[in-house]
Design a protein around this motif. Structure first.
Motif, PDB file in Angstrom:
ATOM      1  N   TYR A  45       0.822  -1.205   0.000  1.00  0.00           N
ATOM      2  CA  TYR A  45       0.000   0.000   0.000  1.00  0.00           C
ATOM      3  C   TYR A  45       0.859   1.258   0.000  1.00  0.00           C
ATOM      4  O   TYR A  45       2.054   1.240   0.304  1.00  0.00           O
ATOM      5  CB  TYR A  45      -0.936   0.011   1.211  1.00  0.00           C
ATOM      6  CG  TYR A  45      -0.219  -0.006   2.539  1.00  0.00           C
ATOM      7  CD1 TYR A  45       0.237   1.165   3.137  1.00  0.00           C
ATOM      8  CD2 TYR A  45       0.020  -1.215   3.201  1.00  0.00           C
ATOM      9  CE1 TYR A  45       0.900   1.140   4.345  1.00  0.00           C
ATOM     10  CE2 TYR A  45       0.684  -1.249   4.412  1.00  0.00           C
ATOM     11  CZ  TYR A  45       1.119  -0.064   4.980  1.00  0.00           C
ATOM     12  OH  TYR A  45       1.796  -0.098   6.175  1.00  0.00           O
ATOM     13  N   SER A  77      -5.298   6.538  -0.820  1.00  0.00           N
ATOM     14  CA  SER A  77      -4.582   5.290  -0.545  1.00  0.00           C
ATOM     15  C   SER A  77      -4.575   4.435  -1.808  1.00  0.00           C
ATOM     16  O   SER A  77      -5.600   4.336  -2.491  1.00  0.00           O
ATOM     17  CB  SER A  77      -5.233   4.518   0.605  1.00  0.00           C
ATOM     18  OG  SER A  77      -5.216   5.267   1.811  1.00  0.00           O
ATOM     19  N   SER A 161      -6.279   7.848   8.838  1.00  0.00           N
ATOM     20  CA  SER A 161      -5.275   6.816   8.580  1.00  0.00           C
ATOM     21  C   SER A 161      -5.029   6.681   7.085  1.00  0.00           C
ATOM     22  O   SER A 161      -5.978   6.558   6.301  1.00  0.00           O
ATOM     23  CB  SER A 161      -5.716   5.475   9.161  1.00  0.00           C
ATOM     24  OG  SER A 161      -4.810   4.456   8.817  1.00  0.00           O
ATOM     25  N   ARG A 162      -3.764   6.680   6.704  1.00  0.00           N
ATOM     26  CA  ARG A 162      -3.411   6.513   5.290  1.00  0.00           C
ATOM     27  C   ARG A 162      -3.193   5.054   4.926  1.00  0.00           C
ATOM     28  O   ARG A 162      -2.989   4.740   3.759  1.00  0.00           O
ATOM     29  CB  ARG A 162      -2.133   7.296   4.988  1.00  0.00           C
ATOM     30  CG  ARG A 162      -2.251   8.797   5.159  1.00  0.00           C
ATOM     31  CD  ARG A 162      -0.902   9.464   5.121  1.00  0.00           C
ATOM     32  NE  ARG A 162      -0.079   9.029   6.262  1.00  0.00           N
ATOM     33  CZ  ARG A 162       1.215   9.338   6.395  1.00  0.00           C
ATOM     34  NH1 ARG A 162       1.832  10.045   5.471  1.00  0.00           N
ATOM     35  NH2 ARG A 162       1.892   8.923   7.454  1.00  0.00           N
ATOM     36  N   HIS A 163      -3.198   4.182   5.933  1.00  0.00           N
ATOM     37  CA  HIS A 163      -2.867   2.781   5.714  1.00  0.00           C
ATOM     38  C   HIS A 163      -4.137   1.942   5.588  1.00  0.00           C
ATOM     39  O   HIS A 163      -4.798   1.661   6.589  1.00  0.00           O
ATOM     40  CB  HIS A 163      -2.006   2.247   6.858  1.00  0.00           C
ATOM     41  CG  HIS A 163      -0.758   3.056   7.077  1.00  0.00           C
ATOM     42  ND1 HIS A 163      -0.075   3.039   8.270  1.00  0.00           N
ATOM     43  CD2 HIS A 163      -0.088   3.906   6.268  1.00  0.00           C
ATOM     44  CE1 HIS A 163       0.974   3.843   8.177  1.00  0.00           C
ATOM     45  NE2 HIS A 163       0.979   4.385   6.979  1.00  0.00           N
ATOM     46  N   ARG A 165      -6.443  -1.489   4.835  1.00  0.00           N
ATOM     47  CA  ARG A 165      -6.325  -2.903   5.185  1.00  0.00           C
ATOM     48  C   ARG A 165      -7.192  -3.734   4.252  1.00  0.00           C
ATOM     49  O   ARG A 165      -8.099  -3.212   3.603  1.00  0.00           O
ATOM     50  CB  ARG A 165      -6.759  -3.133   6.636  1.00  0.00           C
ATOM     51  CG  ARG A 165      -5.865  -2.484   7.687  1.00  0.00           C
ATOM     52  CD  ARG A 165      -6.510  -2.590   9.050  1.00  0.00           C
ATOM     53  NE  ARG A 165      -7.744  -1.807   9.113  1.00  0.00           N
ATOM     54  CZ  ARG A 165      -8.686  -1.974  10.035  1.00  0.00           C
ATOM     55  NH1 ARG A 165      -8.546  -2.911  10.967  1.00  0.00           N
ATOM     56  NH2 ARG A 165      -9.774  -1.225  10.031  1.00  0.00           N
ATOM     57  N   SER A 179       0.722  -9.024   4.071  1.00  0.00           N
ATOM     58  CA  SER A 179       1.038  -7.624   3.830  1.00  0.00           C
ATOM     59  C   SER A 179       2.560  -7.463   3.741  1.00  0.00           C
ATOM     60  O   SER A 179       3.281  -7.859   4.661  1.00  0.00           O
ATOM     61  CB  SER A 179       0.488  -6.740   4.951  1.00  0.00           C
ATOM     62  OG  SER A 179       0.934  -5.401   4.806  1.00  0.00           O
ATOM     63  N   ARG A 182       4.446  -0.906   3.441  1.00  0.00           N
ATOM     64  CA  ARG A 182       4.294   0.329   2.669  1.00  0.00           C
ATOM     65  C   ARG A 182       5.371   0.415   1.597  1.00  0.00           C
ATOM     66  O   ARG A 182       6.531   0.088   1.831  1.00  0.00           O
ATOM     67  CB  ARG A 182       4.379   1.544   3.604  1.00  0.00           C
ATOM     68  CG  ARG A 182       4.069   2.870   2.937  1.00  0.00           C
ATOM     69  CD  ARG A 182       4.150   4.010   3.952  1.00  0.00           C
ATOM     70  NE  ARG A 182       3.724   5.264   3.381  1.00  0.00           N
ATOM     71  CZ  ARG A 182       4.520   6.065   2.670  1.00  0.00           C
ATOM     72  NH1 ARG A 182       5.786   5.723   2.475  1.00  0.00           N
ATOM     73  NH2 ARG A 182       4.052   7.200   2.176  1.00  0.00           N
TER      74      ARG A 182
END
Length: 277
Positions: A45, A77, A161-163, A165, A179, A182
């Motif tokens: 991501y 994202s 949140s930029r992350h 899931r 995962s 990043r």
């Protein structure tokens, strides 16, 4: 001296046996990697705040609307999802009571989700619009993913949140999706000056290929160099021996290989898009 005796003299030093053993070990590793059959689904991501930040919403006096409604921030994202194993993954492998879905933080809602790139249209990857009871989740569907098949998806949302899931359960993947973290990007300074492509090369050269080259040089010196050459190389207060030179070479080589591992592209080359740079 016959050719047979010359061959025996060439093969008699200890480094020959070590070299043959190392070659056999590498051949065994390559054979294992080529023959293994895994079922694995991975994702990477990338995220950034286009408006607002993770700690504060938009400054007072500034407002942004989406379809007529005010939003506190705008976050982008990007997710790369692909089959990182060798076995084919079928869409029917997804458990219906726990479908595959993209998720953002519970403090925001998804505004849009679009496919930036897909390996093949026959994979038939689709994204459902978030529902009213789960505005931060978007269910996805696909026909099948062969090895290295996948998609790149861009999500615009309002979460701090930029992350993102990925949730869901697939048959044959008891440990879930993997995962890889990043993805890294080149600093904007280098992009503005036209060095976006040169910067990764310079970093890789200084932190990866230079130590690997120095390490290989030390190890070749220890294997094939004369005693005078070894003594010249060892300028520090270390034991002047082939073993010491070999250890130094292994140290440099290990540093370079570790850096190469960190700087590797985490997603398949056929799924690279400009949005990931």
């Amino acid at each position: 001296m016959s050719w047979f005796e010359s061959t025996l003299n060439f093969l008699s030093p200890g480094w020959v046996g070590s070299l043959i053993g190392l070659a056999g070990l590498l051949a065994a590793v390559v054979a294992y990697l080529r023959s293994r059959k895994r079922t694995s689904l991975s994702f990477a991501y990338l995220g950034e705040h286009l408006l607002g930040s993770d700690s504060n919403a938009l400054p007072e006096g500034i407002s942004v609307q989406y379809h007529g409604a005010d939003i506190p921030r705008l976050t982008r994202s990007v997710i790369v999802l692909w089959n990182s194993g060798e076995n084919t993954i079928l869409g029917s492998d997804v458990v219906s009571i726990d479908p595959l879905r993209f998720c953002i933080g519970t403090d925001g809602e998804m505004l849009s989700a679009s496919i930036l790139k897909e390996t093949r249209s026959v994979n038939d990857f689709k994204i459902r619009h978030p529902s009213a009871h789960a505005p931060n989740e978007a269910i996805v569907e696909f026909n099948y993913f062969d090895s290295k098949d996948g998609v790149v998806v861009e999500i615009l949302h309002t979460s701090a949140s930029r992350h993102p899931r990925i949730k869901g359960t697939l048959r044959g993947l008891p440990e879930g999706m993997k995962s890889v973290g990043r993805m890294s990007r080149s600093p904007s300074l280098f992009k503005r000056t036209g060095l976006g492509r040169l910067f990764p090369f310079l970093i890789a050269s200084m932190t990866t290929w230079l130590p690997i080259t120095v390490g290989c040089a030390f190890m070749l010196t220890a294997l094939f160099g004369s005693s005078e050459t070894v003594n010249t190389v060892m300028t520090l207060n270390l034991e002047k021996s082939n073993t010491a030179v070999m250890m130094m070479g292994g140290l440099y080589l290990g540093m370079g290989l570790f850096s190469l591992y960190l700087l590797r592209r985490k997603h398949p080359k056929n799924l690279h898009v400009e949005a990931l740079e």
